[in-house]
Design an enzyme around this catalytic site. Structure first.
Site, short mmCIF file in Angstrom:
data_model
loop_
_atom_site.label_atom_id
_atom_site.label_comp_id
_atom_site.label_asym_id
_atom_site.label_seq_id
_atom_site.Cartn_x
_atom_site.Cartn_y
_atom_site.Cartn_z
N ASP A 1 -2.59 -3.31 6.81
CA ASP A 1 -2.76 -3.61 5.38
C ASP A 1 -4.04 -2.92 4.89
O ASP A 1 -4.97 -2.69 5.66
CB ASP A 1 -2.90 -5.13 5.18
CG ASP A 1 -3.15 -5.48 3.72
OD1 ASP A 1 -2.19 -5.44 2.94
OD2 ASP A 1 -4.33 -5.74 3.35
N HIS B 1 0.64 -8.96 -0.33
CA HIS B 1 0.44 -8.05 0.80
C HIS B 1 1.53 -8.23 1.85
O HIS B 1 2.12 -7.28 2.34
CB HIS B 1 -0.93 -8.29 1.43
CG HIS B 1 -2.05 -8.01 0.49
ND1 HIS B 1 -2.86 -6.91 0.60
CD2 HIS B 1 -2.49 -8.68 -0.61
CE1 HIS B 1 -3.75 -6.91 -0.38
NE2 HIS B 1 -3.54 -7.99 -1.12
#
Ligand code: UDP
Length: 493
Positions: free
Chosen positions: A139, A36
């Site tokens: 995210d 991520h």
């Protein structure tokens, strides 16, 4: 708790003051997991490039409990390198929250992220006092805080760090929820999702397997929150996933609700060159062209001693050259804890290292995956099919064998084999947790490296590699998608 204290408060104030010079800023809010954070940092660099360095970037960092599956100690060097690079990217730590999240694994992390709302609100307010925040990009797992920037009037986006087919699946979940009144784990049928070929219900990610579970409920809520976003950036490119991208943009995945604008902006990859002095690279230098099978299973991949013995058996039978990154999770450790480095002699069958020393290298710790995949000696990749690993394999044109282990990897694995033709097959534990047998691995590896089927996958992968490189060149699909978005951010919505 891991802390990257890159900017302490007084420095932070100074940095924000210097931002006054800049007209606008984009704030990024990643989770710290390897797959991520690296993609988000890459996005930061590309935003700077597209804005002609007129935008500045702040990356907010959080530090979930060390047991979180979205925590990777291996990303800190990456962060340090970017922080020291001189680019206009500053990292700001959100103050650790006192909140002690309950539960385990993904849910623990998700509730930790939501506990950061007050800190996020304070931080965004302070930043907004000195510069205009054009947008925040969260995210995919930070959607729970989306209300905070929305209240402050900041346009809110998500970076989806998995692929478009997975995004299609996730956005379609509320529709599937209405269609099925039983849990996926009880369904024996194939699930039909727009933009992808049908998948067995058992391939749905574990957090979605049980309707009553907090994680399932979270994803249902999240799908609703996604519909309110200003846009969804996806780490993929048109040429790789045209069908799910079209299904998404046609609104097929969110019947009765809004799909935000979709921006396929990938592949976003952390492609740092590896030192030629690294032992893995030096070993690969001595191997023939495209002769080595690389095996690596992501930031969380670990196997039982029994499975390790089967893998060793399979590799030895296959007679192929191999580079095997092997890590373990000690017995008793939480399945959500990071795997540990290992002394290979303690876990491998007796005599294996001696018998295979001409053919193989066992690497008992975090491997320099990008450096390995980019090496001309590597001809195949047995992968857990984490999305970043998949994109890296595509970028370097290395054909795959899928061995999904956790998260959404089974879904990626089926897509790679059935829809994209980039992986030769899926190795998976039998239902109930059996082992992948040595013979299965042997057969798959030989077929990939020597067989006709392997040849086909290799050709397909070559095409995908060429498309990936074109997508990010000036005028390419991902380049243009991000350029249009950044233009909007530079001028204001
Ligand atoms: N990675 C690596 N060495 C390892 C394991 C993983 O460099 O030994 C990197 C890999 O190159 C990729 C990331 O960590 O960039 C893993 O992301 P992915 O999405 O594939 O899997 P996850 O770890 O999220 O399951």
């Amino acid at each position: 708790m891991k802390q990257h204290r890159l900017l302490t408060l007084p420095h932070r104030e100074k940095k924000w003051a210097s931002d006054r010079m800049k007209a606008r800023k984009v704030v990024l809010f990643p989770t710290p997991g390897a797959g991520h954070l690296v993609a988000m940092v890459e996005l930061a660099k590309q935003i700077l490039h597209h804005s002609g360095h007129t935008l500045s970037i702040t990356i907010l960092q959080i530090h979930p409990p060390s047991t979180s599956p979205l925590n990777s100690s291996n990303t800190s060097t990456h962060v340090q390198a970017v922080a020291a690079s001189g680019l206009d990217i500053n990292f700001v730590d959100l103050p650790p929250s006192d909140y002690d999240p309950e539960g385990e694994g993904l849910m623990q992390t998700l509730s930790y992220i939501e506990s950061q709302k007050p800190a996020l609100s304070r931080t965004l307010t302070s930043i907004s006092a000195v510069t205009t925040v054009s947008a925040i990009v969260l995210d995919m797992f930070c959607i729970g805080v989306a209300g905070v920037p929305a209240e402050l009037g900041i346009p809110t986006y998500v970076l989806y760090t998995s692929g478009a087919a997975m995004l299609a699946t996730f956005l379609y979940l509320p529709t599937l929820d209405m269609k099925y009144d039983r849990d996926f784990r009880e369904l024996k049928e194939l699930i039909h999702i727009p933009g992808r070929s049908p998948v067995p219900a058992s391939a749905m990610p574990i957090p979605l397997q049980e309707k009553k579970s907090p994680s399932y409920q979270w994803f249902i809520r999240a799908a609703e929150l996604y519909s309110k976003l200003d846009g969804l950036l996806v780490n993929t490119f048109e040429g790789l996933q045209p069908t799910p991208i079209k299904a998404l943009t046609d609104g097929l995945c969110t019947p009765g609700s809004r799909t935000p604008p979709i921006y396929p902006v990938g592949p976003l990859l952390g492609l740092r060159p590896e030192s030629p002095e690294h032992d893995c690279i030096k070993w690969l230098d001595r191997q023939p062209h495209a002769s080595v099978v690389f095996m690596c299973f992501g930031s969380m991949g670990a196997f039982s001693p029994e499975q390790i013995a089967e893998i060793a058996d399979g590799l030895e039978r296959s007679g192929q050259r191999f580079l095997w990154s092997i890590r373990i999770r000690p017995s008793g450790a939480s399945q959500f804890s990071e795997p540990e480095d290992v002394d290979p002699r303690e876990v491998l069958p007796e005599g294996f290292l001696e018998r295979t020393k001409e053919k193989g290298l066992v690497w008992p710790r975090w491997a320099p995956q990008v450096g390995i995949l980019s090496h001309p000696a590597v001809g195949g990749f047995v992968s857990h099919c984490g999305w970043n690993s998949t994109l890296e394999s595509v970028w370097f044109g290395v054909p795959m064998i899928s061995w999904p282990l956790y998260a959404e990897q089974s879904m990626n694995a089926y897509e790679l084999v059935n829809d994209l033709g980039l992986s030769l097959g899926v190795l998976m534990k039998e239902e109930g947790g059996g082992l992948v047998k040595g013979e299965e691995l042997d057969k798959a590896v030989r077929s990939l490296m020597e067989g006709q089927e392997g040849k086909k996958v290799r050709e397909k992968m070559k095409e995908a590699k060429n498309m990936a490189r074109k997508a990010v060149e000036e005028g390419g699909s991902s380049y243009s998608a991000l350029a249009s978005l950044v233009q909007k951010w530079t001028k204001g919505h």
